[in-house]
Design a protein around this motif. Sequence first.
Motif, mmCIF file in Angstrom:
data_model
loop_
_atom_site.group_PDB
_atom_site.id
_atom_site.type_symbol
_atom_site.label_atom_id
_atom_site.label_comp_id
_atom_site.label_asym_id
_atom_site.label_seq_id
_atom_site.Cartn_x
_atom_site.Cartn_y
_atom_site.Cartn_z
ATOM 1 N N ALA A 104 -24.785 0.937 -22.441
ATOM 2 C CA ALA A 104 -23.496 0.328 -22.797
ATOM 3 C C ALA A 104 -23.630 -1.196 -22.914
ATOM 4 O O ALA A 104 -23.126 -1.797 -23.869
ATOM 5 C CB ALA A 104 -22.448 0.694 -21.758
ATOM 6 N N ASP A 122 -18.998 0.996 -15.388
ATOM 7 C CA ASP A 122 -19.349 -0.396 -15.076
ATOM 8 C C ASP A 122 -18.135 -1.299 -14.880
ATOM 9 O O ASP A 122 -18.241 -2.351 -14.263
ATOM 10 C CB ASP A 122 -20.243 -0.968 -16.191
ATOM 11 C CG ASP A 122 -21.602 -0.299 -16.211
ATOM 12 O OD1 ASP A 122 -22.283 -0.321 -15.184
ATOM 13 O OD2 ASP A 122 -21.984 0.253 -17.262
ATOM 14 N N LEU A 176 -33.147 -5.330 -19.904
ATOM 15 C CA LEU A 176 -31.738 -4.920 -19.912
ATOM 16 C C LEU A 176 -31.402 -3.904 -18.832
ATOM 17 O O LEU A 176 -30.320 -3.895 -18.279
ATOM 18 C CB LEU A 176 -31.378 -4.294 -21.270
ATOM 19 C CG LEU A 176 -31.335 -5.251 -22.444
ATOM 20 C CD1 LEU A 176 -31.068 -4.484 -23.726
ATOM 21 C CD2 LEU A 176 -30.252 -6.295 -22.232
HETATM 22 N N1 VHF Z 1 -24.604 1.387 -16.911
HETATM 23 C C1 VHF Z 1 -25.357 0.340 -17.570
HETATM 24 C C2 VHF Z 1 -26.820 0.313 -17.321
HETATM 25 C C3 VHF Z 1 -27.418 0.777 -16.037
HETATM 26 C C4 VHF Z 1 -28.899 0.527 -16.173
HETATM 27 O O1 VHF Z 1 -29.322 -0.599 -16.328
HETATM 28 O O2 VHF Z 1 -29.648 1.568 -16.250
HETATM 29 P P1 VHF Z 1 -31.190 1.656 -16.765
HETATM 30 O O3 VHF Z 1 -31.315 1.105 -18.138
HETATM 31 O O4 VHF Z 1 -31.366 3.093 -16.769
HETATM 32 O O5 VHF Z 1 -32.049 0.941 -15.759
HETATM 33 C C5 VHF Z 1 -25.254 0.463 -19.091
HETATM 34 O O6 VHF Z 1 -24.873 1.504 -19.613
HETATM 35 O O7 VHF Z 1 -25.604 -0.517 -19.752
#
Ligand code: VHF
Length: 420
Positions: free
Chosen positions: A57, A142, A213
């Motif tokens: 996201a 989030d 990210l």
């Molecule tokens: N919930 C957040 C990301 C969570 C996160 O960083 O997860 P990951 O990329 O699996 O380490 C999103 O959808 O951007």
Amino acid sequence: MAGQARRRLTIVIKLGTSSIVDEKTHEPLFSILSVIVKTCVKLIKDGHRVVLVSSGAIGVGLRRMDLDRRPKHLPKVQALAAIGQCRLMSLWDKLFDNLNQPVAQILLTRNDIADRTQYQNAQATFTELFKMNVIPIVNENDTLAVTEIKFGDNDTLSAITAGMVQADYLFLMTDVDCLYDKNPRSNPEARAIEVVEDIADLEADVSSAGSALGTGGMSTKIVAARFATSAGVTTVITRSSKPGNIPAIVSYIESRRAAPPSPRQNTAVAPLHTRFLPNPHPIRDRQFWLLYSLAPHGTIFIDYGAWKKMSGTSTRNLLPAGVVGVEGNFGQQEAARLVVVQRLPPTDSDPAPFEVGRALVNYSAAEIRKIRGLKSTDIHEALGYADSSYVALRGNIAFYEDKRSRPATPALLDGGVGLD
Ligand SMILES: N[C@@H](CCC(=O)OP(=O)(O)O)C(=O)O
């Protein structure tokens, strides 16, 4: 899985941000996404249930707002996730719709499922979606998830989801084929780890720190594997750029499960992956919820005598007499860690304290400090009331299956804050 009597499996597939968007441009990685979609639809057609845990996201939000990098300010990150989440879902919906496959969005925070009724509501929603052959697509909510209510990363979220739906498989898709005992990029001697029977014995290189990210790296995958395997979920780490390998890996594991090959037999070779074997005595439902869905607000230190009684077959209620100390400021009906200790503070010759499980307590931390070491009949005098004879009831206590593998955090044992 041709030729075998097939089990109807529940398969959770976790995709990190780096599998969904390009790390620099944040453009969706359509080539990977379309293979994922085909793979999920094939699994559904084969009669299985599929859950996608999709990060991305924030990455998609960055692209939408033409920003180069993830901001530092948390509300800004949350705003980007809110912008990106609807685009992300619209992307998934379109891709799945090309194959006439309906999907559903489920956004969770740890706070949501810390409430037993909400946890059960989420389970019921998953069950209905499975009955309708819909693929639930899960992400952390989030907008609400800040510091202590954050799952931390989507690896953990996917493991909790896998436990919640009593999955057979959790696929943690990543940028390497499998775990190695050493860093394969710098060490030509690095060997692939194919099977992990006991995570406590795992000696892998976990230096992969996660992408720019995402929040997870290899170490969060191992934590996730511990959660999921304890709930009886076979957990697989494999390369996210080859999602088409998922059915082949499932097929391979299922065939060996049905008929383990004899040592001299020539067996099929599966695409490279690491698989963590499930606990043969899985922690299910309420126990899983107690252990992994609740964020503990403190620690109750218990003595060896209490631990022995509680972990035996008959009684598991925690009496005040077995409590030697309390750390933290939890309230009634909140969760606390249970740590076994010889005495407080421990001396150098004492065995290392170890965490054995979690409890939802009948009394607050302040109340337990007053009644620790007392008989139940003395609770009334100490507090002026006695709502229960127990600090926690057996139905509100859950123990890890590998009871001795969690050393307690040393900070808790230094005679630190609130500890007496
Ligand atoms: N919930 C957040 C990301 C969570 C996160 O960083 O997860 P990951 O990329 O699996 O380490 C999103 O959808 O951007």
